[in-house]
Write a protein that holds these residues in place. Sequence first.
Motif, PDB file in Angstrom:
ATOM      1  N   HIS A   1      -8.694  -6.552  -1.340  1.00 54.58           N
ATOM      2  CA  HIS A   1      -9.043  -7.895  -0.868  1.00 54.58           C
ATOM      3  C   HIS A   1      -8.840  -7.968   0.629  1.00 54.58           C
TER       4      HIS A   1
ATOM      5  N   HIS B   1      -6.922  -9.958   2.608  1.00 49.71           N
ATOM      6  CA  HIS B   1      -5.694 -10.346   3.297  1.00 49.71           C
ATOM      7  C   HIS B   1      -5.291  -9.205   4.225  1.00 49.71           C
TER       8      HIS B   1
ATOM      9  N   HIS C   1      -3.756  -5.769   3.511  1.00 49.49           N
ATOM     10  CA  HIS C   1      -4.500  -4.814   2.675  1.00 49.49           C
ATOM     11  C   HIS C   1      -5.700  -4.190   3.388  1.00 49.49           C
TER      12      HIS C   1
ATOM     13  N   HIS D   1      -5.597 -14.121  -7.801  1.00 44.87           N
ATOM     14  CA  HIS D   1      -5.047 -14.271  -6.452  1.00 44.87           C
ATOM     15  C   HIS D   1      -5.924 -15.303  -5.749  1.00 44.87           C
TER      16      HIS D   1
ATOM     17  N   ASP E   1      -3.130  -7.511  -5.288  1.00 42.13           N
ATOM     18  CA  ASP E   1      -2.240  -8.673  -5.369  1.00 42.13           C
ATOM     19  C   ASP E   1      -2.705  -9.543  -6.519  1.00 42.13           C
TER      20      ASP E   1
END
Length: 250
Positions: free
Chosen positions: A59, A61, A64, A138, A159
């Motif tokens: 993803h 964020h 990551h 998430h 996550d």
Amino acid sequence: MRLTIVGCSGSFPGPDSPASCYLFEAEGFRLVVDLGNGALGALQRHIGLHEVDAICLSHLHADHCLDLCSYHVVRTYSPGGPFPRIPVYAPADAPRRLNRAYGMPDEPTLESAFDFHALTPDRRQIGPFEVTTALMNHPVETYGFRISYGGRSVAYSGDTGECAELVRLARDADVLLCEASFLDLPDLTPDLHLNGRQAAEHAAKAGADRLVLTHLVPWYDHDRILSEAATAGFTGRLELARSGAVYDLG
Ligand SMILES: [Zn+2]
Ligand SMILES: [Zn+2]
């Protein structure tokens, strides 16, 4: 296949580990899963700077994906470069988001170094690996991965909060790399992250052989997360992720 934990620090780098990054190797092919902040540094302890064959991002964020910006510099400007484009499997918004994070002009974009493929929940071949993706729980579009080779499988949660899809993804896996960001406290924010107990419950339901707790946030006591996981009825091998740990599977 060989799994190397490059980075296992949750949400931001810690003193002993960069943010999320996992290296999978088989038949000389090197697949990097997540490239969080700081990961490009530690990755060089394990492989050469130009030896990455493909990248998957769970993803978008920062913890990551952000070092993909730095890796563009490596592929484009290092001596002998530019190096051939490599595939990056990521949520569809990755090119726009990461170009903005880098501060790229409209042209050239990160696509000069990376061939972006939009992830969907499916199964695909990446080099020698069969890679199954599923949506996790998430706040942003997030994928878990099941990476299989030679009859062995590693599942990775990315996550996630509590997630039936994660149990399906990790069914009978040799290793479940599962996030355990939280302590086992009341009134945890739902649909965001797991604690150690919940990670172990997912591993038990999936029948995974080995649970490696990862995405460990530096401000928490990791031994407490491990002990909370040990109370959840999971009977397989249980341990904390550690930057530099290597798992040879098969
Ligand atoms: Zn994270
Ligand atoms: Zn996240």
